[in-house]
Design a protein around this motif. Structure first.
Motif, mmCIF file in Angstrom:
data_model
loop_
_atom_site.group_PDB
_atom_site.id
_atom_site.type_symbol
_atom_site.label_atom_id
_atom_site.label_comp_id
_atom_site.label_asym_id
_atom_site.label_seq_id
_atom_site.Cartn_x
_atom_site.Cartn_y
_atom_site.Cartn_z
ATOM 1 N N ILE A 63 0.949 -1.132 -0.024
ATOM 2 C CA ILE A 63 0.008 -0.038 -0.058
ATOM 3 C C ILE A 63 0.797 1.308 -0.023
ATOM 4 C CG2 ILE A 63 -1.928 -1.242 1.240
ATOM 5 C CD1 ILE A 63 -0.903 0.444 3.599
ATOM 6 N N ASP A 64 0.376 2.205 -0.713
ATOM 7 C CA ASP A 64 1.062 3.513 -0.613
ATOM 8 C C ASP A 64 0.346 4.466 0.557
ATOM 9 O OD1 ASP A 64 1.019 6.624 -1.229
ATOM 10 O OD2 ASP A 64 2.447 5.724 -2.621
ATOM 11 N N GLY A 65 1.237 4.780 1.634
ATOM 12 C CA GLY A 65 0.721 5.219 2.841
ATOM 13 C C GLY A 65 -0.080 6.708 2.416
ATOM 14 N N ASP A 66 0.640 7.513 1.626
ATOM 15 C CA ASP A 66 -0.145 8.864 1.445
ATOM 16 C C ASP A 66 -1.435 8.641 0.624
ATOM 17 O OD1 ASP A 66 1.497 10.388 2.682
ATOM 18 O OD2 ASP A 66 3.029 10.715 1.109
ATOM 19 N N GLY A 67 -1.123 7.513 -0.472
ATOM 20 C CA GLY A 67 -2.348 7.301 -1.365
ATOM 21 C C GLY A 67 -3.554 6.879 -0.539
ATOM 22 N N VAL A 68 -3.373 5.976 0.611
ATOM 23 C CA VAL A 68 -4.339 5.570 1.368
ATOM 24 C C VAL A 68 -5.208 6.811 1.980
ATOM 25 C CG1 VAL A 68 -4.863 4.177 3.526
ATOM 26 C CG2 VAL A 68 -3.715 3.348 1.813
#
Length: 460
Positions: A63-68
């Motif tokens: 997962i991409d932290g900023d994307g989440v």
């Protein structure tokens, strides 16, 4: 799936666009394991592993932290499909990589007591932590209506006058104590987050009961009776149970939003011991505080608020007044607070039971097993990208398997969530409830829980 995989030095990038479409006769190749690892950003420091890609067990699902966080996320599926473990895995991944976000997890069933170790602090509402003066005027009206039914117009107008008077009285005492004299002259309203004493509230009612001929002594007496009944109600003790009110708002914000020095970056708010309705009041207060933090802080800190059983706090069709009020507070997190760094995570079983406003804000979805075709169709309408090919298999997903779609995952696809350590697996535990002796039977346990929730309706 179509797009372009860039092989520039450093981390490969994948783009949905195809600036140079292949021509007829060009050679095609099957994607190799190396290609898949690039696509799923294996080895990228900003992509956090949470499991494996199903069918490619040597490729980590990330997962991409900023994307989440940008747009928030939803985790949905049938009961016992692994939703809570998915939430715990995602949050643990962000904690492990020290992603810059302060997280508040609303835990209505006390499932996450040990899921995050020392990285989280447990917040258990108790008398004095969320006092009565943090309630909005509408919320206080609901509280008082739980004993005595709907309030009359005269009672409401009396209360609208009594609360500012009681708040002003508190400020006058505080000013006199700090300066040795004088009085406060601040303008206050019924919704100003200022402390006040219930004794001053009742004192105002008693003082004006015999001199207000327009509204009559009956309305004053009825309102006084409601207030005294609320004070005596065990299930409302967290609101009215403190000996004397104190201005603890700054301390509450620091504790709840993890702004204390060397504080763990996460708070798990455990509501399992509260009666139905009271847990919604606490969540409503937290949402209003979070919206104010975002507004006045101008996005200085990122905040993630995760709602376990989101249908309880953001229902599609509220069944009662407290449901409407809680939904109103949750909605305040959208719009400007969302643009200023406040994100929402929603966990639920049926998409039709959750507010569409909340669902539309989500930019990432983790979809577990959903046997109901109507639920599948509802989800398909919400997805940020075409994912029909994956939703066709959603009814056959096993426990701990999900379909990840949206900006928080590199690619839409089926993933297997990594199994958590046994001690970290979410499971129900009623924190604060006294333990029953081993020989106690089932009926005794039910009676014990009912009494623990307070007189009246047990927590649902």
């Amino acid at each position: 799936l179509s797009g372009t995989l860039g092989l520039t030095p450093g981390t490969p990038t994948f783009s949905r666009s195809i600036p140079f479409p292949p021509a007829l006769g060009d050679v095609s190749y099957k994607a190799s394991a190396t290609d898949l690892r690039r696509l799923f950003r294996n080895g990228d420091e900003e992509a956090y592993p949470i499991g494996v890609v199903l069918g490619q067990h040597d490729v980590a699902a990330t997962i991409d932290g900023d994307g989440v966080l940008n747009g928030g996320f939803a985790v949905l599926g049938a009961p016992s499909s692994g939703k809570s473990s998915t939430v715990a895995s995602m949050v643990r991944a962000m904690l492990r990589h020290r992603h810059k976000v302060r997280t508040i997890l609303i835990d209505p069933y006390n499932e996450y007591s040990h899921s995050f170790g020392k990285a989280a602090v447990r917040v258990t509402p108790e008398p004095g932590l969320f006092p009565h003066w943090l309630l909005s005027f509408e919320e206080l009206l609901w509280v008082l209506s739980t004993n005595g039914g709907t309030m009359g117009e005269d009672e409401i107008s009396i209360l609208e006058e009594a609360i500012p008077a009681a708040k002003l009285r508190f400020l006058q005492r505080q000013s006199a104590h700090q300066t040795g004299g004088g009085g406060a002259r601040e303008a206050v309203s019924v919704d100003s987050p200022l402390p006040y004493r219930i004794t001053d509230l009742v004192g105002y009612i008693d003082k004006n009961a015999h001199s207000d001929n327009a509204r009559g002594i009956v309305s004053f007496s009825r309102l006084r009776t409601r207030i005294m009944a609320a004070l005596a109600d065990p299930k409302l003790s967290i609101l009215f149970g403190s000996v004397a009110p104190s201005d603890n708002l700054a301390a509450l914000i620091r504790h709840l939003f993890r702004l204390e020095d060397n504080a763990p970056p996460m708070a798990v708010v455990q509501l399992g011991h509260l009666a139905a309705g009271v847990d919604q009041l606490v969540v409503s207060i937290i949402c209003r505080l979070a919206a104010a933090m975002a507004e006045w802080g101008q996005g200085a800190r990122k905040t993630l608020i995760i709602f376990e059983d989101a249908a309880r706090f953001a229902p599609a069709n509220p069944r009662d007044k407290i449901g409407e009020l809680t939904l109103k507070s949750v909605r305040r997190l959208g719009g400007r607070p969302r643009k200023l760094g406040t994100s929402i995570g929603a966990v639920f079983s049926h998409p039709t039971s959750v507010s569409r406003d909340m669902l539309r804000q989500c930019g990432t979805y983790f979809i577990h097993r959903m046997p109901s075709q109507s639920d599948v169709e509802e989800v398909e309408d919400l997805l940020p990208e075409a994912a029909g090919a994956f939703l066709g298999a959603v009814a056959n997903l096993g426990e701990g398997e999900a379909i990840g779609v949206g900006r928080g995952v590199p690619l839409a696809g089926r993933i297997g969530i990594a199994r958590l350590p046994d001690a970290a697996i979410p499971s129900e535990h009623r924190v604060g409830a006294p333990d029953l002796p081993p020989e106690a039977d089932e009926v005794a346990g039910l009676v014990h829980r009912w009494r623990y929730c307070g007189a009246g309706e047990a927590a649902e």
